[in-house]
Design an enzyme around this catalytic site. Structure first.
Site, short mmCIF file in Angstrom:
data_model
loop_
_atom_site.label_atom_id
_atom_site.label_comp_id
_atom_site.label_asym_id
_atom_site.label_seq_id
_atom_site.Cartn_x
_atom_site.Cartn_y
_atom_site.Cartn_z
N GLU A 26 -1.12 1.85 -5.12
CA GLU A 26 -0.95 3.29 -4.86
C GLU A 26 -2.10 4.09 -5.49
O GLU A 26 -1.97 5.27 -5.74
CB GLU A 26 0.44 3.79 -5.20
N TRP A 27 -3.21 3.39 -5.72
CA TRP A 27 -4.50 4.02 -6.06
C TRP A 27 -4.49 4.77 -7.40
O TRP A 27 -5.33 5.65 -7.63
CB TRP A 27 -4.95 4.97 -4.94
N ASP B 18 -10.13 3.55 -3.54
CA ASP B 18 -10.81 2.34 -3.05
C ASP B 18 -12.23 2.22 -3.60
O ASP B 18 -12.97 3.22 -3.67
CB ASP B 18 -10.94 2.38 -1.52
N ASP C 9 0.83 -1.21 0.00
CA ASP C 9 0.00 0.00 0.00
C ASP C 9 0.87 1.27 0.00
O ASP C 9 2.09 1.20 -0.02
CB ASP C 9 -0.91 -0.07 1.25
#
Ligand code: GAL
Length: 379
Positions: free
Chosen positions: A169-170, A191, A136
């Site tokens: 890392e979105w 998310d 993450d």
């Protein structure tokens, strides 16, 4: 003579999009070894493993601190038998084990991150025989993402146990542009949240909002380097059956990793049937690994297509609106460059029924928030 081994990604660990289960969407921080073992029992015996689900990924909150020499320590209250024993248990079910850490100084829930401990953590995971690491991006300060993820890639390689590296890392620094030589999959968005069409201020996207972020980046995805639109919200009690069908269909169209995110110990027969629809999963797992292209958008109706092996195609017609939409679609000439001729059989992958050929138009009604998922097979 000193022989130095160049660190690299472990190639070939994810020729098809990984499938499994992850603890986060349903349990958040409320995890323990009992839940994880029961989930492994369920997955091994309820038909999911047979359908291709194989990873059990323990997300945030398994770790509590570091010992005096910096070794990562599992929470002894929640995981009294330790991680090695849990990994062994999951392996004994014929499944693979995934763990979670963070490239910054702390995880998103404030547990120890791997920053500065990458090699030590990688050695611990290797000793426990972990198969998959979700990594993450909280508390990363001014760290560079590619460099930070590359350190963990190198650490895993040096530790010597092949592990899938899941970059999380979105999508903030376009991992699709640099992730291929670093990891096996990368999150493309914030998310997922448990809704069909919504957005949260703090960062969190519904199913449609995530789909919308995949109109331009499909070409970056492929075998061993997948776009990851996040875990599934199927079976978590909010999406309707139609919305769940659309969710799984589109993830399959994207060749997305399929990580169930529900409590599969208490799964309903309908949810199980949906998650194990082999005809849909086969589209996700098609060996070419091509991500779908959005070909048409007529208001709330969208048509996506995905080339498959053997000159076949998958099509998804999705209805974003609250009303049903009537369709009368010529698939043959819709997409001229595909050279679809008259000789394709058209099959409805949710009804499990051949509904015609490409000689005729496809007609019917798509209910609100539902999908018509088709496979065109050359005769
Ligand atoms: C987020 C991540 C989620 C989950 C969570 C745990 O950053 O995107 O999938 O892992 O952290 O704290």
């Amino acid at each position: 003579m000193v022989l130095t081994i160049k660190a690299q990604k472990f190639e070939g660990l994810a020729p098809k999009p990984p499938m499994g289960w992850n603890s986060w969407n349903k349990f958040g921080c409320q995890i323990n070894e009992k839940i994880i073992k029961e989930v492994a029992d369920a997955m091994a015996s309820n038909g999911m493993k047979a359908a291709g689900y194989e990873y059990i990924v323990v997300d945030d909150c398994w770790q509590i601190g570091r010992d005096s020499v910096g070794n990562i320590v599992a929470d002894p209250e929640r995981f009294p038998s330790g991680m090695k024993s849990l990994v062994d248990y999951v392996h004994s079910k014929g499944l693979k084990f995934g763990i979670y850490s963070d490239a910054g100084t702390a995880t998103c829930q404030g547990r120890p991150g791997s920053r500065g401990y990458e090699f030590q953590d990688a050695r611990a995971y290797a000793k426990w025989e972990v198969d998959y690491l979700k990594y993450d991006w909280c508390f990363h300060g001014k760290q560079n993402s590619e460099a930070s993820y590359s350190i963990m890639r190198d650490a895993l390689y040096k530790a010597g146990r092949p592990m899938v590296l899941s970059i999380c890392e979105w999508g903030t620094t376009k991992p699709w542009e640099w992730g291929k030589s670093v990891g096996h999959l990368w999150r493309t968005t914030e998310d997922i949240i448990n809704c069909f069409d919504c957005k949260n201020n703090w960062g969190g996207l519904g199913v449609l909002q995530i789909i919308d972020l995949h109109t331009e980046i499909g070409d970056y995805s492929g075998p061993d380097h997948w776009n990851d639109p996040d875990m599934l919200e199927i079976g978590n009690g909010v999406l309707t059956p139609a919305e769940e069908r659309l969710h799984l269909s589109m993830w399959a169209m994207f060749s997305a990793p399929l990580m169930a995110g529900n409590d599969i110990r208490n799964i309903s027969a309908e949810t199980l049937k949906l998650l194990t629809n082999k005809e849909v999963l086969d589209i996700d797992q098609d060996i070419l690994g091509i991500s779908a292209t959005r070909w048409m958008k007529y208001g709330d109706l969208e048509i996506w297509f995905k080339p498959l092996s053997d000159n076949n195609y998958a099509f998804c017609l999705i209805n974003r609106s609250n009303q049903s939409i009537a369709i009368n679609q010529d698939l043959k000439t819709t997409i001229k460059k595909l050279k679809v001729d008259d000789s394709y059989v058209v099959r409805d992958l949710w009804k499990h029924k051949d509904i015609g050929t490409t000689k005729e138009n496809i007609t019917g009604i798509i209910p609100a928030h539902d999908v018509l998922m088709l496979k065109l097979t050359k005769k």
